[in-house]
Design a protein around this motif. Structure first.
Motif, PDB file in Angstrom:
ATOM      1  N   VAL A 295       0.838  -1.202   0.000  1.00 15.00           N
ATOM      2  CA  VAL A 295       0.000   0.000   0.000  1.00 15.00           C
ATOM      3  C   VAL A 295       0.873   1.252   0.000  1.00 15.00           C
ATOM      4  CG1 VAL A 295      -1.682   1.334   1.322  1.00 15.00           C
ATOM      5  CG2 VAL A 295      -1.966  -1.138   1.076  1.00 15.00           C
ATOM      6  N   GLY A 296       1.946   1.233   0.814  1.00 16.54           N
ATOM      7  CA  GLY A 296       2.823   2.399   0.887  1.00 16.54           C
ATOM      8  C   GLY A 296       3.501   2.709  -0.432  1.00 16.54           C
ATOM      9  N   VAL A 297       4.077   1.685  -1.055  1.00 16.23           N
ATOM     10  CA  VAL A 297       4.745   1.890  -2.349  1.00 16.23           C
ATOM     11  C   VAL A 297       3.701   2.149  -3.438  1.00 16.23           C
ATOM     12  CG1 VAL A 297       6.242   0.841  -4.087  1.00 16.23           C
ATOM     13  CG2 VAL A 297       6.724   0.505  -1.668  1.00 16.23           C
ATOM     14  N   GLY A 298       2.548   1.501  -3.313  1.00 16.71           N
ATOM     15  CA  GLY A 298       1.497   1.699  -4.304  1.00 16.71           C
ATOM     16  C   GLY A 298       0.974   3.120  -4.360  1.00 16.71           C
ATOM     17  N   THR A 299       1.075   3.839  -3.248  1.00 15.66           N
ATOM     18  CA  THR A 299       0.607   5.222  -3.222  1.00 15.66           C
ATOM     19  C   THR A 299       1.716   6.207  -3.588  1.00 15.66           C
ATOM     20  OG1 THR A 299       1.091   5.337  -0.846  1.00 15.66           O
ATOM     21  CG2 THR A 299      -1.160   4.775  -1.479  1.00 15.66           C
ATOM     22  N   ALA A 300       2.882   5.701  -3.949  1.00 18.90           N
ATOM     23  CA  ALA A 300       3.996   6.594  -4.301  1.00 18.90           C
ATOM     24  C   ALA A 300       3.643   7.482  -5.484  1.00 18.90           C
ATOM     25  CB  ALA A 300       5.252   5.777  -4.599  1.00 18.90           C
ATOM     26  N   ASN A 301       2.942   6.924  -6.480  1.00 19.79           N
ATOM     27  CA  ASN A 301       2.561   7.740  -7.642  1.00 19.79           C
ATOM     28  C   ASN A 301       1.739   8.950  -7.225  1.00 19.79           C
ATOM     29  OD1 ASN A 301       3.847   5.960  -9.277  1.00 19.79           O
ATOM     30  ND2 ASN A 301       2.035   5.169 -10.294  1.00 19.79           N
ATOM     31  N   ALA A 302       0.729   8.690  -6.397  1.00 19.37           N
ATOM     32  CA  ALA A 302      -0.100   9.797  -5.931  1.00 19.37           C
ATOM     33  C   ALA A 302       0.680  10.692  -4.983  1.00 19.37           C
ATOM     34  CB  ALA A 302      -1.342   9.251  -5.229  1.00 19.37           C
ATOM     35  N   GLY A 303       1.565  10.088  -4.184  1.00 22.01           N
ATOM     36  CA  GLY A 303       2.292  10.837  -3.168  1.00 22.01           C
ATOM     37  C   GLY A 303       3.274  11.856  -3.710  1.00 22.01           C
ATOM     38  N   VAL A 304       3.765  11.642  -4.919  1.00 24.30           N
ATOM     39  CA  VAL A 304       4.687  12.626  -5.515  1.00 24.30           C
ATOM     40  C   VAL A 304       3.953  13.594  -6.444  1.00 24.30           C
ATOM     41  CG1 VAL A 304       6.693  11.094  -5.349  1.00 24.30           C
ATOM     42  CG2 VAL A 304       5.293  11.067  -7.435  1.00 24.30           C
ATOM     43  N   GLY A 305       2.612  13.556  -6.406  1.00 26.78           N
ATOM     44  CA  GLY A 305       1.824  14.534  -7.155  1.00 26.78           C
ATOM     45  C   GLY A 305       1.607  14.226  -8.615  1.00 26.78           C
ATOM     46  N   ALA A 306       1.621  12.937  -8.966  1.00 27.58           N
ATOM     47  CA  ALA A 306       1.517  12.582 -10.380  1.00 27.58           C
ATOM     48  C   ALA A 306       0.211  13.059 -11.013  1.00 27.58           C
ATOM     49  CB  ALA A 306       1.658  11.068 -10.550  1.00 27.58           C
ATOM     50  N   MET A 307      -0.901  12.944 -10.262  1.00 27.59           N
ATOM     51  CA  MET A 307      -2.185  13.341 -10.844  1.00 27.59           C
ATOM     52  C   MET A 307      -2.252  14.843 -11.096  1.00 27.59           C
ATOM     53  SD  MET A 307      -3.909  10.756 -11.611  1.00 27.59           S
ATOM     54  CE  MET A 307      -5.400  11.626 -12.068  1.00 27.59           C
ATOM     55  N   PHE A 308      -1.513  15.609 -10.325  1.00 25.95           N
ATOM     56  CA  PHE A 308      -1.425  17.050 -10.564  1.00 25.95           C
ATOM     57  C   PHE A 308      -0.882  17.316 -11.966  1.00 25.95           C
ATOM     58  CE2 PHE A 308       1.565  20.805  -9.672  1.00 25.95           C
ATOM     59  CZ  PHE A 308       0.658  21.728 -10.145  1.00 25.95           C
ATOM     60  N   ILE A 309       0.142  16.579 -12.358  1.00 21.80           N
ATOM     61  CA  ILE A 309       0.770  16.765 -13.671  1.00 21.80           C
ATOM     62  C   ILE A 309      -0.028  16.070 -14.771  1.00 21.80           C
ATOM     63  CG2 ILE A 309       2.863  16.392 -15.030  1.00 21.80           C
ATOM     64  CD1 ILE A 309       3.222  18.403 -12.777  1.00 21.80           C
ATOM     65  N   ALA A 435      -5.258   9.644  -5.404  1.00 20.06           N
ATOM     66  CA  ALA A 435      -5.307  10.320  -6.701  1.00 20.06           C
ATOM     67  C   ALA A 435      -6.622  11.074  -6.858  1.00 20.06           C
ATOM     68  CB  ALA A 435      -5.136   9.303  -7.826  1.00 20.06           C
ATOM     69  N   TRP A 436      -7.723  10.457  -6.395  1.00 20.90           N
ATOM     70  CA  TRP A 436      -9.017  11.133  -6.440  1.00 20.90           C
ATOM     71  C   TRP A 436      -8.988  12.396  -5.586  1.00 20.90           C
ATOM     72  CZ3 TRP A 436     -12.240  12.229  -2.290  1.00 20.90           C
ATOM     73  CH2 TRP A 436     -13.471  12.793  -2.636  1.00 20.90           C
ATOM     74  N   LEU A 437      -8.408  12.296  -4.394  1.00 28.34           N
ATOM     75  CA  LEU A 437      -8.313  13.460  -3.519  1.00 28.34           C
ATOM     76  C   LEU A 437      -7.532  14.584  -4.196  1.00 28.34           C
ATOM     77  CD1 LEU A 437      -8.923  14.578  -0.678  1.00 28.34           C
ATOM     78  CD2 LEU A 437      -6.715  13.640   0.057  1.00 28.34           C
ATOM     79  N   CYS A 438      -6.450  14.198  -4.897  1.00 31.01           N
ATOM     80  CA  CYS A 438      -5.650  15.184  -5.621  1.00 31.01           C
ATOM     81  C   CYS A 438      -6.466  15.816  -6.747  1.00 31.01           C
ATOM     82  CB  CYS A 438      -4.389  14.516  -6.185  1.00 31.01           C
ATOM     83  SG  CYS A 438      -3.417  15.589  -7.267  1.00 31.01           S
ATOM     84  N   SER A 439      -7.144  14.988  -7.545  1.00 33.06           N
ATOM     85  CA  SER A 439      -7.928  15.508  -8.672  1.00 33.06           C
ATOM     86  C   SER A 439      -9.067  16.402  -8.198  1.00 33.06           C
ATOM     87  CB  SER A 439      -8.500  14.344  -9.486  1.00 33.06           C
ATOM     88  OG  SER A 439      -7.477  13.627 -10.113  1.00 33.06           O
ATOM     89  N   PHE A 440      -9.668  16.022  -7.069  1.00 38.73           N
ATOM     90  CA  PHE A 440     -10.825  16.768  -6.571  1.00 38.73           C
ATOM     91  C   PHE A 440     -10.413  18.108  -5.975  1.00 38.73           C
ATOM     92  CE2 PHE A 440     -14.393  17.702  -3.726  1.00 38.73           C
ATOM     93  CZ  PHE A 440     -15.470  17.447  -4.567  1.00 38.73           C
ATOM     94  N   THR A 441      -9.252  18.155  -5.333  1.00 39.10           N
ATOM     95  CA  THR A 441      -8.846  19.379  -4.647  1.00 39.10           C
ATOM     96  C   THR A 441      -7.962  20.289  -5.496  1.00 39.10           C
ATOM     97  OG1 THR A 441      -6.938  18.233  -3.649  1.00 39.10           O
ATOM     98  CG2 THR A 441      -8.994  18.285  -2.381  1.00 39.10           C
TER      99      THR A 441
END
Length: 546
Positions: A295-309, A435-441
């Motif tokens: 789970v920790g490594v799986g959230t790395a994509n979202a954690g570095v702001g990928a959905m922002f880009i 990622a949803w939280l990032c896209s929504f906010t």
């Protein structure tokens, strides 16, 4: 009539080596690599969605239907539909990921992928014809469910089918379809962005149909995952599937050894329940450590702001007043694709841990630089724009080089066999939730009618990236060249993270000895003679000598 020859007789008749022949070259493993590229079609639509749908928000033909015209005569989109269009797909992917375990426990990997392909086709059809916000939002959610299932089942299938020395390369190859899809989405958007009617976004949507249609019509003939078959008591079919997948790369000894390793794990897990309650096993005993890592490594994509880009890239360039944002988005994405292709060379030589760490560090530093570019006084608007393009390009290079392929690889390598679909689904679901939280906010931060932070938003993701990098450094073990059964044994024996590279798995060694005995009996009973080759393994790097 002479008595039947037993494994014991074979052992008495000849001295057996404990290691079989495992060829690691691309030519010998062409079957699994071809299957990888074929299964990767399931990720094309997911990547295309990230490129095309994100670009719709900067496309007049789309905004004429779902946006509004500003007093200055430009087309724009309100915050609420901007949030829902991006976030509902991710919300659906969250649900699809959670459903991976329950569906995968009953449906085989092929049929699960076929079901997901049908859902994709339905969602695209709705999106293409509708002019209603409600139907559009529903289609985005449905598309997300399908993408969540496709992403997880394609990854799980490859985890369970690829030989240990090829898993990293297979994942680098299969995830290339995501970036290829994203790039094609950007290119088509650029060509249709000047069309001033609904065809501007309908044409890109039509491109989504072929991939799921091809998969639905052809997946029936794909060999099933041998580990799924053996876990469901279908050992003869499992051996047949494994023999097809390893033909030309493994001799009979190596084949029987790998099969015996699978049987040992399947036998141990046979008494575990196979209904929905299996999910609670993720948080018990040594499985808890695996779940935390996945789970920790799986959230790395979202954690570095990928959905922002990725989700707001084109729109973001437009808000930053960069000329021709569609073209620059394509160029930066192609640089990211080059990073992904480059990683094919490194993954089998370097391993997962160094590449993931490198990806985290590059992405984190890029977010810091992005914020600085638009915070330091004295930098011209033109200079900031050029700097932003460079930073985004480097970010996408690092993201594709070290993160995009391998967070899924880790999430599928670490779990127990009977929990693989559940664990990977949970890891993907948590990743999609972030990622949803990032896209929504994100619209609150970058939309000119809200906080209007623009590129200064990168400061927030710099802090998140530091946390992700530290987690990977402390928790993630290196498992390059290890079989899934070896990884399972090391977790059960509570091997420290730093010792994974050198630990000797005795249970697996015993299984290989039994596999060698089975191969000898097979040969005595009329199996094909295998080429005279010797197998040498040094620190889990495999070499074959003629």
């Amino acid at each position: 009539m002479p008595p039947a020859l037993t494994v014991t007789d074979a052992l008495e008749d000849e001295e057996l080596g404990t290691l079989g022949v495992r060829k690691t070259g691309v030519r010998a493993n062409w079957r699994i690599l071809a299957i990888t590229m074929y299964v990767g079609l399931s990720l094309f639509e997911y990547g295309f969605d990230k490129g095309a749908i994100a670009g719709f928000q900067a496309m007049p033909g789309f905004l004429m239907e779902f946006g509004y015209k500003t007093p200055s005569g430009k087309w724009a989109i309100e915050r609420t539909p901007q949030q829902i269009i991006s976030s509902f797909m991710i919300l659906g992917a969250f649900l699809g990921s959670l459903l991976t375990g329950p569906i995968g426990s009953r449906l085989c990997r092929r049929y699960s992928l076929m079901l997901s392909s049908i859902i994709v086709i339905i969602s695209i059809a709705i999106m293409t014809v509708t002019t209603s916000f409600g139907a559009l939002y529903f289609s985005r959610f449905l598309c997300g469910v399908a993408n969540g299932l496709l992403l997880n089942f394609s990854m799980v299938y490859l985890q369970e089918s690829a030989p240990p020395h090829m898993r990293g390369l297979c994942f680098a190859m299969v995830t290339s379809w995501i970036t290829i899809g994203t790039t094609i989405g950007f290119i088509i958007n650029r060509e249709t962005s000047t069309i001033m009617n609904r065809s501007a976004y309908q044409i890109p949507l039509y491109v989504c149909y072929p991939a799921p249609a091809i998969l639905f019509l052809t997946l029936y003939w794909l060999p099933e995952s041998p580990r799924w078959l053996i876990n469901h008591g279908r050992e003869e079919e499992a051996l047949k599937s494994l023999r097809f997948l390893r033909k030309g790369a493994y001799d009979e000894v190596a084949l029987q050894q790998e099969f015996e390793e699978m049987r040992v794990i399947a036998a141990r897990e046979a008494e575990t329940q196979h209904d929905w309650r299996l999910i609670f096993e993720l948080f018990k005993g040594t499985n808890l450590r695996r779940t935390i890592i996945c789970v920790g490594v799986g959230t790395a994509n979202a954690g570095v702001g990928a959905m922002f880009i990725l989700a707001f890239g084109t729109y973001f360039f437009q808000v930053a007043e960069i000329n021709d944002p569609f073209t620059w988005t394509i160029i930066s994405n192609c640089i990211g694709l080059a990073g992904l292709m480059l990683t094919w060379v490194f993954i089998t030589r370097v391993g997962r841990r160094p590449l993931i760490l490198a990806g985290c560090i590059i992405c984190t530093l890029c977010m810091l630089l992005m914020g600085i570019l638009y915070s330091v006084p004295g930098i011209s608007h033109h200079g900031s724009g050029i700097g932003l393009i460079v930073v985004v390009s480097v970010y996408l290079f690092g993201f594709n080089f070290g993160l995009e392929p391998y967070v899924y690889l880790v999430a599928g390598e670490m779990p127990a066999q009977n929990l693989r679909a559940y664990t990977m689904g949970l890891a993907a679901a948590v990743s999609f939730a972030f990622a949803w939280l990032c896209s929504f906010t994100t619209p609150y931060y970058i939309n000119p009618t809200e906080l209007n932070w623009g590129p200064k938003y990168g400061f927030l993701w710099f802090g998140a990236g530091l946390v992700v990098t530290l987690f990977v450094y402390i928790m993630l073990p290196e498992v390059r060249g290890r079989t899934l059964e070896e990884i399972d044994e090391m977790f059960r024996n509570k091997v420290p993270t730093k010792d994974f590279k050198t630990y000797v798995c005795m249970e697996v060694e015993h299984a290989r000895e039994r596999g060698a005995a089975n191969a000898a009996a097979f040969n005595k009973l009329g199996g094909d003679e295998k080429p005279g080759e010797t197998y040498v393994e040094d620190n889990h790097a495999v070499h074959v000598k003629a």
